[in-house]
Design an enzyme around this catalytic site. Sequence first.
Site, PDB file in Angstrom:
ATOM      1  N   ASP A  64       0.861  -1.187   0.000  1.00 42.56           N
ATOM      2  CA  ASP A  64       0.000   0.000   0.000  1.00 42.56           C
ATOM      3  C   ASP A  64       0.900   1.240   0.000  1.00 42.56           C
ATOM      4  O   ASP A  64       2.117   1.142   0.209  1.00 42.56           O
ATOM      5  CB  ASP A  64      -0.858  -0.073   1.273  1.00 42.56           C
ATOM      6  N   GLU A 117       2.762   5.057  -3.903  1.00 40.39           N
ATOM      7  CA  GLU A 117       2.772   6.051  -5.011  1.00 40.39           C
ATOM      8  C   GLU A 117       4.108   6.768  -5.124  1.00 40.39           C
ATOM      9  O   GLU A 117       4.483   7.126  -6.238  1.00 40.39           O
ATOM     10  CB  GLU A 117       1.634   7.048  -4.792  1.00 40.39           C
ATOM     11  N   ASP A 167      -9.043   4.036  -2.026  1.00 37.01           N
ATOM     12  CA  ASP A 167      -9.988   4.428  -0.981  1.00 37.01           C
ATOM     13  C   ASP A 167     -11.269   5.026  -1.546  1.00 37.01           C
ATOM     14  O   ASP A 167     -11.463   6.244  -1.550  1.00 37.01           O
ATOM     15  CB  ASP A 167      -9.302   5.422  -0.035  1.00 37.01           C
TER      16      ASP A 167
HETATM   17  C1  NOJ Z   1      -4.679   3.245   2.626  1.00 35.81           C
HETATM   18  C2  NOJ Z   1      -5.272   2.096   1.875  1.00 35.81           C
HETATM   19  O1  NOJ Z   1      -5.797   2.522   0.657  1.00 35.81           O
HETATM   20  C3  NOJ Z   1      -6.303   1.417   2.739  1.00 35.81           C
HETATM   21  O2  NOJ Z   1      -6.878   0.354   2.024  1.00 35.81           O
HETATM   22  C4  NOJ Z   1      -5.667   0.953   4.023  1.00 35.81           C
HETATM   23  O3  NOJ Z   1      -6.646   0.377   4.846  1.00 35.81           O
HETATM   24  C5  NOJ Z   1      -5.016   2.131   4.745  1.00 35.81           C
HETATM   25  N1  NOJ Z   1      -4.099   2.775   3.851  1.00 35.81           N
HETATM   26  C6  NOJ Z   1      -4.289   1.695   6.011  1.00 35.81           C
HETATM   27  O4  NOJ Z   1      -3.269   0.831   5.703  1.00 35.81           O
END
Ligand code: NOJ
Length: 926
Positions: free
Chosen positions: A518, A521, A594
């Site tokens: 995660d 980017e 998200d």
């Molecule tokens: C951002 C991610 O997109 C999300 O899916 C994750 O739960 C959070 N970071 C925490 O790791």
Amino acid sequence: MAPNINPTLPLLLLLLLFTLHLSSVSAWKKEEFRTCNQTPFCKRARSRKPHSSSLFATDVAILDGALTANLRQPPPESPDQDQIKPLLFTLSVNQNGVVRVKIDEDPSLDPPKKRFEVPDVVLPEFESTKLWLQRFQTETVDGDSGPSSVVYVADGYEAVLRHNPFEVYVREKQGKRRVLSLNSHGLFDFEQLRVKQEGDDWEERFKGHTDVRPYGPQSISFDVSFFDADFVYGIPEHASSFALRPTRGPGVDDSEPYRLFNLDVFEYIHDSPFGLYGSIPFMLGHGKARGTSGFFWLNAAEMQIDVLGSGWDAESGILLPESGGRIDTLWMSEAGIVDTFFFIGPGPKDVVRQYTSVTGTPAMPQLFSTAYHQCRWNYRDEEDVENVDSKFDEHDIPYDVLWLDIEHTDGKRYFTWDRVLFPNPEQMQNKLAAKGRHMVTIVDPHIKRDESFHLHKEATSKGYYVKDATGKDYDGWCWPGSSSYPDMLNPEIRSWWSEKFSLKNYVGSTPWLYIWNDMNEPSVFNGPEVTMPRDALHYGGVEHRELHNAYGYYFHMATSDGLVKRGDGKDRPFVLSRAFFSGSQRYGAVWTGDNTADWDQLRVSVPMILTLGLTGMTFSGADVGGFFGNPETELLVRWYQLGAYYPFFRAHAHHDTKRREPWLFGERNTELMRDAIHTRYALLPYFYTLFREANTSGVPVMRPLWMEFPSDKATFSNDEAFMVGNSLLVQGIYTEQVKHASVYLPGGQSWYDLRTGIIYKGGTAHKLEVSEETIPAFQRAGTIIPRKDRYRRSSTQMANDPYTLVIALNGSHAAEGELYIDDGKSFEFKQGAYIHRHFVFSDGKLTSSSLVPNAGRTLFSSACVIERIIVLGHSSGPKNALIEPSNRKAEIELGPLWLRRGKSAPVLTIRRPNVPVADDWTIKIL
Ligand code: NOJ
């Protein structure tokens, strides 16, 4: 998204700010991100007028099997105007209709440094398909003062370099109709690197951040035209319609271009050209008149792309020979070189094949990873994990993977466990594994700058971190607080990283543990636009601006390699990544980040996943239920019903949301969600077969209708419905309390309702009643879908279960389909250890034959049988079927279409034919 933070603020204040970041309910903060107007290279490129490029080609020659030239400009009219140094132009041709055009500075003319050319994306195999050009022909286009050079591309296609004005295009040989062109509108511009002189001020400022830009402006821009195209598609990632809407031209008010810049966007909105987590600079044009073409620019710097609405250039007064059905686009990038690929198609599947011949086909996933995943930020502790796991069994809901988010670690130090919450991680994983289930933990790229953390100590002492513009280890803020980022561009650092996944190094891991990447980017809470500064420095002096969009790609690659190494090269990796670039499909799955629990975001998930599929990333999905917010129950159920058809099917939620496991909303809703998940499990053999198709051809699992019906205009902008493979059409339900839906069923053949078997005419839109039980889904007449109808706890436990075949007859009483089977986890399929069956039904007889070249059954065998064959569209009456070569009879009766799903009219069923799935046989209806 994170607020800007001065790293010198006291820790407490920072913690407070982070808490606000995590729990804030405010929407997308547009002002945190640059617009085109705030991005000088974009603003400059957009303000250029058509035909302002004065480049012309000279010294055209064949060199090393390619067409080469110098691109020059006429001498400047006044001495204070810049004169660009000649650029090197190379056009090469690869097998199967791919033309590559490169333009770069000439190294013999002493540029201040080599511009960044993205390594490791183009497959080595692609390089070996280069056609060795021997000659070119010359012709003069009407009205041109200079000649054009023409080379062979493929049967019926040629590439043309027009010398003056400089233009490149691919055309059909016959009739000379153009397919794709570059610089037809003269918007080409190439800013050369410079050495700083007294008085040069190249710094750029945004929101308190300064980018020193040591080589001055270095952007590149040009126009690309797609001929005979009704729409253009591709260039993820944006939350927007599938057919890309114009961003400039008559009737378009003040739109941003589509931005490709990998960003961690907090609460993104559902209809916007702003950049999200990943970037694939590949666009497809499709039209009824000719078919499909594609254009890919291999460049990892920030890119902005305008789709120019028809009439955009009206003021220029110059019209191209063919203006009807042409779509013009403007491509702008902050840095890098021109390394572009033209794909001639002519069919949609051809273009996808051509693109994946350059960047690779999607990896073959492990079977378990194509099933259902249960995630949440966070499953708190081992007890929570155990409870959730056992509730699935209690409620008779299968699932394959349980996920742990960042809170499972010791203070966001990845590869560690919070030993209070997770004292026995191996035991926990082994318990899941006993039911055939797996676990995934999160490993992000930011490393906590903590002297006592071995990973940080090692990375620091080896000099493995990305550097800031002054040469110090770059220090940014992310979940752990002060963090640094391994420089994944360097192969040595990737190899070091990959070792961290060994069972010995990753203490507490087991072979059943897979990985989630995660924030790659990369996300930097206090960085410009929540990411790393563009003037940060990577391996070989590469500036972050040149590489930005590929940082996540290299991180994903290193992690995926780590899992391959861990399994001694015998276990296929599973790594989910948020950031991606062209080629990421070789390393695992992605998801759309998200999203929010609302109906618009449910709807936009479909164009987003379709776009990813079209551009190579077929293994993708959206968080089922929506990440932010609490979905109403009806939305959650609809999301499961839709998500069951996403290639990657995972429920996930933010830690501030209420718990939403499928049994928490009353018995009826549990039943509906269970049914959606069961549908996915029953269809796993079909999905897995499609993943194999993607793995061999690049053709995505989830496809737009027009990929199957390329000349049906009514499908071109339909992004509410989609195909799963060539056989299933699914229509999402995107509003609450819907009683009816209009569903367009393309083609000349009929469609069978997946749940009831009711037949509908093709080539028309139907107004259908919609119930809460399911979203509309149909099997296309003429296809055969393999299923497994027994429900187990996990896909792994279904391995030896028998199959059902559902034959949907077309107007000629015929159908065909495929089934691919392998061990579901190793790489032995690459050596031919698989079964691939071809089923054909015609003249009342079903024939199973092998699609494996030199079919032998020694490398992989299966004892599974086919226990049921359902024939839709057959008149009832026959009582028996004859099985050959065993010369047995099987009974035919009327039976249910689904054993456990609602009521349907009885359908013709061949009972217990029990033919081995691996064998050749025929079954004739008597
Ligand atoms: C951002 C991610 O997109 C999300 O899916 C994750 O739960 C959070 N970071 C925490 O790791």
